[in-house]
Design a protein around this motif. Sequence first.
Motif: not given
Length: 189
Positions: A38-55
Amino acid sequence: MTGDDTMQLAFYGVLLVVIGGAMVFELAGRGGQVLRQVMLWLVIFAGAALAAQWWMDNNAPRQQVLDGGRIEIPVGRDGHFHLDAQVNGQAVRFMVDTGASSIALGPADARRIGLDPDDLAYVGTAVTANGRVQTAPVTIDEIAIGDIVDRNVRAWVIGGDLDGSLLGMSYLRTFARVSFEGDLLILER
């Protein structure tokens, strides 16, 4: 938070619940492993959301000031046109509002450009989308948009909770041409 932000947050929340629920169902009975997954998926999800927002923020079309006094302003994600200007040497982001008769400064922007909203004489009223508000007349020393510089510009400070500032018709009329070309607002001197 805008309506688009709320919908985006709701989407991410539902996505998180679906992925999290699937993970818990799949890994039920394996306590420590479930928590790590669950923690791994939360980190992956947060990273993807931040990368999408930055892009999205870095690849969004930006206002351009071209030679000859032409300003091209792309439509924002919220469907409005936003113009960035230097007002009394400070960056201010205006929403271009053809329904506003003049420049309307929100209290935060007024403070940033050197005006104290608490010391102004609120002698006027304006009817806004949020109802009637008190207004105080002010003179802006300088508005600069690239090489276009205007001095001693009349404006109003809004005595209510105006989030941001509006660039209304009194300023838009200083341009020889105001037009739309697709998703661009064109201002020309």
